[in-house]
Motif scaffolding. Structure first.
Motif, PDB file in Angstrom:
ATOM      1  N   ALA A   1     -13.939  68.874  35.740  1.00 33.58           N
ATOM      2  CA  ALA A   1     -13.134  70.028  35.365  1.00 33.58           C
ATOM      3  C   ALA A   1     -13.582  70.614  34.036  1.00 33.58           C
ATOM      4  CB  ALA A   1     -11.658  69.617  35.274  1.00 33.58           C
ATOM      5  N   GLU A   2     -14.259  69.799  33.214  1.00 34.04           N
ATOM      6  CA  GLU A   2     -14.623  70.242  31.869  1.00 34.04           C
ATOM      7  C   GLU A   2     -16.002  69.721  31.501  1.00 34.04           C
ATOM      8  OE1 GLU A   2     -12.067  70.639  27.824  1.00 34.04           O
ATOM      9  OE2 GLU A   2     -12.239  68.602  28.599  1.00 34.04           O
ATOM     10  N   LEU A   3     -16.792  70.538  30.819  1.00 32.56           N
ATOM     11  CA  LEU A   3     -18.117  70.157  30.359  1.00 32.56           C
ATOM     12  C   LEU A   3     -18.102  70.048  28.842  1.00 32.56           C
ATOM     13  CD1 LEU A   3     -20.325  72.495  32.581  1.00 32.56           C
ATOM     14  CD2 LEU A   3     -19.498  70.178  33.096  1.00 32.56           C
TER      15      LEU A   3
ATOM     16  N   ASP B   1     -12.678  60.852  36.603  1.00 35.19           N
ATOM     17  CA  ASP B   1     -13.744  60.647  35.619  1.00 35.19           C
ATOM     18  C   ASP B   1     -14.467  59.325  35.886  1.00 35.19           C
ATOM     19  OD1 ASP B   1     -13.057  63.007  34.206  1.00 35.19           O
ATOM     20  OD2 ASP B   1     -11.552  61.915  33.038  1.00 35.19           O
ATOM     21  N   ARG B   2     -13.696  58.281  36.146  1.00 43.34           N
ATOM     22  CA  ARG B   2     -14.282  56.961  36.397  1.00 43.34           C
ATOM     23  C   ARG B   2     -15.116  56.969  37.680  1.00 43.34           C
ATOM     24  NH1 ARG B   2     -12.156  52.362  33.915  1.00 43.34           N
ATOM     25  NH2 ARG B   2     -10.767  52.825  32.153  1.00 43.34           N
ATOM     26  N   ALA B   3     -14.667  57.706  38.668  1.00 48.73           N
ATOM     27  CA  ALA B   3     -15.442  57.789  39.909  1.00 48.73           C
ATOM     28  C   ALA B   3     -16.796  58.431  39.642  1.00 48.73           C
ATOM     29  CB  ALA B   3     -14.665  58.581  40.952  1.00 48.73           C
ATOM     30  N   ARG B   4     -16.829  59.450  38.771  1.00 47.97           N
ATOM     31  CA  ARG B   4     -18.103  60.096  38.457  1.00 47.97           C
ATOM     32  C   ARG B   4     -18.976  59.186  37.599  1.00 47.97           C
ATOM     33  NH1 ARG B   4     -14.714  63.958  36.968  1.00 47.97           N
ATOM     34  NH2 ARG B   4     -15.575  64.022  34.856  1.00 47.97           N
ATOM     35  N   VAL B   5     -18.375  58.411  36.703  1.00 52.30           N
ATOM     36  CA  VAL B   5     -19.159  57.449  35.919  1.00 52.30           C
ATOM     37  C   VAL B   5     -19.901  56.499  36.848  1.00 52.30           C
ATOM     38  CG1 VAL B   5     -19.007  55.470  34.355  1.00 52.30           C
ATOM     39  CG2 VAL B   5     -17.723  57.552  33.832  1.00 52.30           C
ATOM     40  N   LEU B   6     -19.194  55.915  37.799  1.00 51.83           N
ATOM     41  CA  LEU B   6     -19.831  54.984  38.737  1.00 51.83           C
ATOM     42  C   LEU B   6     -20.894  55.687  39.574  1.00 51.83           C
ATOM     43  CD1 LEU B   6     -16.847  52.810  40.009  1.00 51.83           C
ATOM     44  CD2 LEU B   6     -18.816  52.036  38.695  1.00 51.83           C
ATOM     45  N   PHE B   7     -20.580  56.878  40.026  1.00 51.43           N
ATOM     46  CA  PHE B   7     -21.532  57.633  40.846  1.00 51.43           C
ATOM     47  C   PHE B   7     -22.826  57.888  40.070  1.00 51.43           C
ATOM     48  CE2 PHE B   7     -23.302  61.770  42.077  1.00 51.43           C
ATOM     49  CZ  PHE B   7     -23.551  61.556  43.425  1.00 51.43           C
ATOM     50  N   TYR B   8     -22.713  58.402  38.844  1.00 56.79           N
ATOM     51  CA  TYR B   8     -23.910  58.684  38.053  1.00 56.79           C
ATOM     52  C   TYR B   8     -24.659  57.392  37.702  1.00 56.79           C
ATOM     53  CZ  TYR B   8     -21.692  63.265  37.144  1.00 56.79           C
ATOM     54  OH  TYR B   8     -21.092  64.506  37.248  1.00 56.79           O
ATOM     55  N   ALA B   9     -23.920  56.333  37.418  1.00 55.42           N
ATOM     56  CA  ALA B   9     -24.573  55.061  37.082  1.00 55.42           C
ATOM     57  C   ALA B   9     -25.428  54.571  38.246  1.00 55.42           C
ATOM     58  CB  ALA B   9     -23.523  54.011  36.716  1.00 55.42           C
ATOM     59  N   ARG B  10     -24.911  54.692  39.445  1.00 54.43           N
ATOM     60  CA  ARG B  10     -25.625  54.205  40.624  1.00 54.43           C
ATOM     61  C   ARG B  10     -26.833  55.084  40.935  1.00 54.43           C
ATOM     62  NH1 ARG B  10     -19.823  52.791  43.589  1.00 54.43           N
ATOM     63  NH2 ARG B  10     -19.593  50.766  42.520  1.00 54.43           N
ATOM     64  N   CYS B  11     -26.661  56.398  40.828  1.00 52.38           N
ATOM     65  CA  CYS B  11     -27.808  57.286  41.029  1.00 52.38           C
ATOM     66  C   CYS B  11     -28.892  57.017  39.991  1.00 52.38           C
ATOM     67  CB  CYS B  11     -27.361  58.746  40.950  1.00 52.38           C
ATOM     68  SG  CYS B  11     -26.369  59.321  42.344  1.00 52.38           S
ATOM     69  N   ALA B  12     -28.468  56.811  38.745  1.00 52.60           N
ATOM     70  CA  ALA B  12     -29.436  56.579  37.675  1.00 52.60           C
ATOM     71  C   ALA B  12     -30.172  55.262  37.860  1.00 52.60           C
ATOM     72  CB  ALA B  12     -28.730  56.607  36.320  1.00 52.60           C
ATOM     73  N   LEU B  13     -29.488  54.242  38.360  1.00 55.52           N
ATOM     74  CA  LEU B  13     -30.165  52.961  38.595  1.00 55.52           C
ATOM     75  C   LEU B  13     -31.233  53.101  39.672  1.00 55.52           C
ATOM     76  CD1 LEU B  13     -28.762  49.421  38.599  1.00 55.52           C
ATOM     77  CD2 LEU B  13     -30.136  50.149  40.552  1.00 55.52           C
ATOM     78  N   ILE B  14     -30.904  53.780  40.755  1.00 54.04           N
ATOM     79  CA  ILE B  14     -31.897  53.984  41.809  1.00 54.04           C
ATOM     80  C   ILE B  14     -33.088  54.776  41.269  1.00 54.04           C
ATOM     81  CG2 ILE B  14     -32.319  55.064  44.047  1.00 54.04           C
ATOM     82  CD1 ILE B  14     -29.330  54.536  44.688  1.00 54.04           C
TER      83      ILE B  14
ATOM     84  N   TRP C   1     -33.373  63.056  22.036  1.00 53.96           N
ATOM     85  CA  TRP C   1     -32.346  64.054  22.323  1.00 53.96           C
ATOM     86  C   TRP C   1     -32.887  65.207  23.166  1.00 53.96           C
ATOM     87  CZ3 TRP C   1     -27.188  63.707  20.801  1.00 53.96           C
ATOM     88  CH2 TRP C   1     -26.875  62.570  20.043  1.00 53.96           C
ATOM     89  N   THR C   2     -34.003  64.998  23.837  1.00 45.52           N
ATOM     90  CA  THR C   2     -34.629  66.096  24.585  1.00 45.52           C
ATOM     91  C   THR C   2     -33.806  66.531  25.796  1.00 45.52           C
ATOM     92  OG1 THR C   2     -35.980  64.499  25.797  1.00 45.52           O
ATOM     93  CG2 THR C   2     -36.974  65.516  23.860  1.00 45.52           C
ATOM     94  N   ASP C   3     -32.972  65.642  26.348  1.00 49.67           N
ATOM     95  CA  ASP C   3     -32.159  65.993  27.510  1.00 49.67           C
ATOM     96  C   ASP C   3     -30.735  66.379  27.149  1.00 49.67           C
ATOM     97  OD1 ASP C   3     -34.132  65.612  29.490  1.00 49.67           O
ATOM     98  OD2 ASP C   3     -33.843  63.445  29.405  1.00 49.67           O
ATOM     99  N   ALA C   4     -30.406  66.433  25.863  1.00 51.63           N
ATOM    100  CA  ALA C   4     -29.041  66.786  25.450  1.00 51.63           C
ATOM    101  C   ALA C   4     -28.625  68.106  26.087  1.00 51.63           C
ATOM    102  CB  ALA C   4     -28.965  66.877  23.935  1.00 51.63           C
ATOM    103  N   ALA C   5     -27.362  68.173  26.501  1.00 50.33           N
ATOM    104  CA  ALA C   5     -26.922  69.339  27.266  1.00 50.33           C
ATOM    105  C   ALA C   5     -25.411  69.476  27.209  1.00 50.33           C
ATOM    106  CB  ALA C   5     -27.372  69.208  28.722  1.00 50.33           C
ATOM    107  N   ILE C   6     -24.929  70.643  27.589  1.00 53.29           N
ATOM    108  CA  ILE C   6     -23.510  70.842  27.877  1.00 53.29           C
ATOM    109  C   ILE C   6     -23.320  70.416  29.325  1.00 53.29           C
ATOM    110  CG2 ILE C   6     -21.599  72.454  27.884  1.00 53.29           C
ATOM    111  CD1 ILE C   6     -22.931  72.190  25.146  1.00 53.29           C
ATOM    112  N   THR C   7     -22.664  69.289  29.515  1.00 52.27           N
ATOM    113  CA  THR C   7     -22.593  68.711  30.862  1.00 52.27           C
ATOM    114  C   THR C   7     -21.369  67.813  30.981  1.00 52.27           C
ATOM    115  OG1 THR C   7     -23.927  67.583  32.562  1.00 52.27           O
ATOM    116  CG2 THR C   7     -24.063  66.709  30.323  1.00 52.27           C
ATOM    117  N   ASP C   8     -21.306  67.061  32.044  1.00 51.38           N
ATOM    118  CA  ASP C   8     -20.188  66.155  32.301  1.00 51.38           C
ATOM    119  C   ASP C   8     -20.281  64.943  31.370  1.00 51.38           C
ATOM    120  OD1 ASP C   8     -18.240  64.504  33.340  1.00 51.38           O
ATOM    121  OD2 ASP C   8     -19.042  64.485  35.384  1.00 51.38           O
ATOM    122  N   PRO C   9     -19.260  64.675  30.537  1.00 51.48           N
ATOM    123  CA  PRO C   9     -19.305  63.504  29.653  1.00 51.48           C
ATOM    124  C   PRO C   9     -19.478  62.182  30.401  1.00 51.48           C
ATOM    125  CG  PRO C   9     -17.536  64.985  28.992  1.00 51.48           C
ATOM    126  CD  PRO C   9     -18.067  65.501  30.306  1.00 51.48           C
ATOM    127  N   ALA C  10     -19.144  62.159  31.681  1.00 51.98           N
ATOM    128  CA  ALA C  10     -19.323  60.927  32.459  1.00 51.98           C
ATOM    129  C   ALA C  10     -20.777  60.486  32.508  1.00 51.98           C
ATOM    130  CB  ALA C  10     -18.778  61.117  33.876  1.00 51.98           C
TER     131      ALA C  10
END
Length: 280
Positions: free
Chosen positions: A172-174, A240-253, A201-210
């Motif tokens: 809902a918020e970036l 928010d927690r669901a997105r944290v887990l989702f991003y963590a799993r995508c990032a691990l793969i 800091w090359t990937d720093a962005a306005i994005t999802d804090p998750a």
């Protein structure tokens, strides 16, 4: 390449005596050199002069925001080279601390300051990153099919169950985020269990804090994640927690595929080590 680095140092720091130049490593976009054990010189292979100027301005703003040390720019060149003063400590991914739980409070204070910055203020200093979750999931599935054989057979069902689930809703918020807060970008004093700097800091962005919490979860585990959240200035709800887990799993793969293809193999080793707690 050492000749190019010497020429840049002579141009920007004419009185600086170069005693040694060592290549520290190379990623997808950057090659990093250490000069005299006190300067880090990073060459970005794909940046533009405007992006280089933006990064210098971004780092200046981050140094004002961050309660943790961040690199100070010594000089920047429009060819995509930026030189920084070297921060103390060693990368956390290669030098684990004695008690990672002690990292939670400083990480929470850091993320609270970062995510608390006005997006309007930071918008000129960092791009908008709204890569959609369904596309991330598709990317993760493609990466997994390339490396499936390297995943222990008794853990494959964890990954495959995740890949078969629907992606989470968009945030809902970036907010302004580091956006690549993996352990390789956290410097630490291993014996004291303290963070001594936050780099790259090359990937720093306005994005999802998750996104920032996701790599803490992936690399430091659920206990450190929960402790960090408990000290964080803002609330994380179930979405928010669901997105944290989702991003963590995508990032691990993604790291597993990177470490098994063009990247350093230790990325793949870490991904396999952390797979159970990230997908469990």
């Amino acid at each position: 390449m050492n000749g190019e680095i010497r020429a840049l140092l002579a141009r920007h720091l004419p009185d600086y005596r170069v005693r040694s130049i060592d290549r520290l490593g190379q990623g997808l976009d950057n090659t990093v050199y250490e000069v005299n054990n006190e300067l880090l010189v990073r060459r970005n292979k794909a940046t533009t002069p405007e992006e280089t100027r933006q990064e210098v301005a971004r780092l200046a703003a981050v140094r004002e925001l961050s309660p943790l040390p961040v690199p100070e720019v010594v000089f920047a060149d429009e060819s995509g080279v930026i030189a920084y003063s070297k921060l103390p400590g060693e990368p956390l991914n290669r030098h684990p601390v004695a008690d990672p739980r002690l990292l939670a409070r400083p990480l929470a204070d850091f993320l609270s300051a970062l995510h608390g910055a006005s997006p309007d203020r930071m918008r000129d200093l960092a791009p908008l990153d709204t890569y959609p979750a369904p596309t991330l999931l598709q990317d993760a599935e493609l990466d997994y099919r390339d490396v499936e054989a390297h995943v222990p057979e008794d853990q494959r069902h964890l990954v495959e169950r995740f890949l078969g689930e629907p992606p989470p809703d968009e945030p809902a918020e970036l907010r302004f985020c580091h956006n690549d807060l993996g352990a390789e970008h956290l410097l630490a004093d291993a014996a004291a269990s303290t963070i001594t700097g936050v780099i790259d800091w090359t990937d720093a962005a306005i994005t999802d804090p998750a996104h920032d919490f996701a790599l803490i979860y992936r690399d430091l585990g659920p206990e450190v994640f929960e402790l960090t959240v408990s000290h964080y200035a803002f609330a994380l709800d179930e979405a928010d927690r669901a997105r944290v887990l989702f991003y963590a799993r995508c990032a691990l793969i993604e790291d597993l595929a990177y470490g098994l293809s063009t990247g350093p193999h230790h990325y793949a080793e870490a991904a396999l080590t952390h797979l159970a707690w990230t997908f469990g």
